[in-house]
Enzyme design. Structure first.
Site, PDB file in Angstrom:
ATOM      1  N   ARG A   6     -10.471   0.018   8.599  1.00 58.01           N
ATOM      2  CA  ARG A   6     -10.005  -1.327   8.935  1.00 58.01           C
ATOM      3  C   ARG A   6     -11.075  -2.143   9.643  1.00 58.01           C
ATOM      4  NH1 ARG A   6      -4.203   0.139   9.283  1.00 58.01           N
ATOM      5  NH2 ARG A   6      -2.910  -1.608   9.879  1.00 58.01           N
TER       6      ARG A   6
ATOM      7  N   ARG B  12      11.886  -4.883   5.902  1.00 64.96           N
ATOM      8  CA  ARG B  12      11.525  -3.493   5.577  1.00 64.96           C
ATOM      9  C   ARG B  12      12.325  -2.453   6.368  1.00 64.96           C
ATOM     10  NH1 ARG B  12       5.239  -2.220   5.234  1.00 64.96           N
ATOM     11  NH2 ARG B  12       5.097  -2.854   7.409  1.00 64.96           N
TER      12      ARG B  12
ATOM     13  N   LYS C  49       0.841  -1.207   0.000  1.00 64.90           N
ATOM     14  CA  LYS C  49       0.000   0.000   0.000  1.00 64.90           C
ATOM     15  C   LYS C  49       0.878   1.261   0.000  1.00 64.90           C
ATOM     16  CE  LYS C  49      -2.108  -1.124   3.930  1.00 64.90           C
ATOM     17  NZ  LYS C  49      -1.445  -2.393   4.305  1.00 64.90           N
TER      18      LYS C  49
ATOM     19  N   ARG D 150      10.275  -0.212  11.688  1.00 64.90           N
ATOM     20  CA  ARG D 150       9.086  -0.036  12.533  1.00 64.90           C
ATOM     21  C   ARG D 150       9.160  -0.998  13.702  1.00 64.90           C
ATOM     22  NH1 ARG D 150       3.721   0.153   8.921  1.00 64.90           N
ATOM     23  NH2 ARG D 150       2.982  -0.838  10.820  1.00 64.90           N
TER      24      ARG D 150
ATOM     25  N   ARG E 127      -1.042  -8.630  13.844  1.00 62.96           N
ATOM     26  CA  ARG E 127      -1.569  -7.688  12.838  1.00 62.96           C
ATOM     27  C   ARG E 127      -2.316  -8.443  11.743  1.00 62.96           C
ATOM     28  NH1 ARG E 127       3.860  -4.993  11.444  1.00 62.96           N
ATOM     29  NH2 ARG E 127       2.733  -3.617  10.041  1.00 62.96           N
TER      30      ARG E 127
HETATM   31  P1  AMP Z   1      -0.118   0.430   9.716  1.00 58.15           P
HETATM   32  O1  AMP Z   1       1.024   1.396   9.570  1.00 58.15           O
HETATM   33  O2  AMP Z   1      -1.233   0.730   8.774  1.00 58.15           O
HETATM   34  O3  AMP Z   1       0.329  -1.003   9.657  1.00 58.15           O
HETATM   35  O4  AMP Z   1      -0.718   0.667  11.195  1.00 58.15           O
HETATM   36  C1  AMP Z   1       0.072   0.477  12.342  1.00 58.15           C
HETATM   37  C2  AMP Z   1      -0.833   0.305  13.538  1.00 58.15           C
HETATM   38  O5  AMP Z   1      -1.605   1.498  13.740  1.00 58.15           O
HETATM   39  C3  AMP Z   1      -1.854  -0.804  13.437  1.00 58.15           C
HETATM   40  O6  AMP Z   1      -1.326  -2.091  13.784  1.00 58.15           O
HETATM   41  C4  AMP Z   1      -2.930  -0.335  14.417  1.00 58.15           C
HETATM   42  O7  AMP Z   1      -2.528  -0.544  15.756  1.00 58.15           O
HETATM   43  C5  AMP Z   1      -2.925   1.173  14.187  1.00 58.15           C
HETATM   44  N1  AMP Z   1      -3.881   1.574  13.125  1.00 58.15           N
HETATM   45  C6  AMP Z   1      -3.584   2.131  11.922  1.00 58.15           C
HETATM   46  N2  AMP Z   1      -4.697   2.374  11.213  1.00 58.15           N
HETATM   47  C7  AMP Z   1      -5.735   1.961  11.980  1.00 58.15           C
HETATM   48  C8  AMP Z   1      -7.145   1.911  11.792  1.00 58.15           C
HETATM   49  N3  AMP Z   1      -7.741   2.342  10.664  1.00 58.15           N
HETATM   50  N4  AMP Z   1      -7.896   1.415  12.811  1.00 58.15           N
HETATM   51  C9  AMP Z   1      -7.340   0.990  13.953  1.00 58.15           C
HETATM   52  N5  AMP Z   1      -6.019   0.971  14.189  1.00 58.15           N
HETATM   53  C10 AMP Z   1      -5.210   1.451  13.209  1.00 58.15           C
END
Ligand code: AMP
Length: 233
Positions: A104, A143, A29, A176, A187
């Site tokens: 999500r 990554r 993404k 990260r 996740r």
């Molecule tokens: P990402 O960078 O998209 O993988 O997001 C990292 C973390 O942020 C996720 O594992 C969640 O804990 C939180 N997070 C990001 N976007 C959302 C969302 N739309 N709803 C809930 N938690 C989120």
């Protein structure tokens, strides 16, 4: 690089596009977003990046979100819906947006649909980057990210020219804290349980385009462009 007047002229001709990039961690993404953002003049709203910025800035929201993110779980719907509903009002989102990592859950999707409906607009397309869980381990564990630009590298498949340094700026790359085997497992669990229904929600509305995300990234870009249509149409 276009200056701001050239950019304004370039963007004034673009059609409005509101899209969601959806897929498990490591599906691509974040890799695909910058190209589409530039070509279609969209803002790129990645809720994970916004939450990580809040954690780094130690805001109230960041302090509450940190332990949830560290566990690889989802932060409450009202928090992310609040962030996104404010962010889409920014001038950079005039021609539309790419939502990356949001919605999500089905509650988030329903709230988003409601917010857009009050403005008389709607999501145009949902780009579903589909890939097997077992292919994601190398992608996520390899990554490295340049925090300033969001550029990402993979030590196994697309390493930086100098290990640990961004190709463009030479600045240090970071990892990260949730890109670990254990956290990836949580996740992915959250993705299958809570986010798959979001794909189904938009599929029912005829808006989902599913793309095989293990293909070459340039092929995927072409398929996304095809799904979104000509930006100048
Ligand atoms: P990402 O960078 O998209 O993988 O997001 C990292 C973390 O942020 C996720 O594992 C969640 O804990 C939180 N997070 C990001 N976007 C959302 C969302 N739309 N709803 C809930 N938690 C989120």
């Amino acid at each position: 690089m276009l200056d701001s007047l050239q950019r304004e002229a370039f963007c004034s001709k673009k059609k409005e596009t509101r899209t969601i990039f959806i897929g498990p961690p490591g599906a691509g993404k974040g890799t695909q977003s910058p190209k589409v953002q530039d070509e279609y003049c969209l803002c790129h709203l990645a809720t994970g990046d916004m939450l990580r910025a809040a954690v780094a800035a130690k805001t109230d929201m960041g302090l509450k979100a940190k332990s949830i993110m560290d566990a690889g779980e989802l932060v409450p719907d009202d928090v992310v819906v609040g962030i996104v509903s404010e962010a889409i009002e920014a001038p950079a989102c005039k021609k539309g947006f790419i939502l990356d990592g949001f919605p999500r859950t089905t509650v988030q999707a329903q709230k988003l649909d409601e917010i857009l409906a009050t403005k008389g607009v709607a999501i145009d397309k949902v780009i579903n980057l589909q890939i097997d869980d077992k292919m994601l381990i190398r992608r996520v564990l390899g990554r490295w990210i340049h925090p300033g630009s969001g550029r990402s590298y993979n030590v196994f498949s697309s390493p930086p020219k100098v290990p640990g340094q961004d190709d463009v700026t030479g600045e240090p790359l970071t990892r990260r804290s949730d890109d670990t085997v254990d956290k990836l497992r949580s996740r992915l669990k959250a993705f299958h349980k809570q986010t798959q229904p979001v794909i189904d929600h938009y599929e029912r509305a005829g808006k989902t385009v599913t793309i095989d995300a293990k293909q070459d990234k340039n092929i995927i870009s072409d398929m996304i462009r095809k799904a979104l249509g000509d930006p100048d149409a």
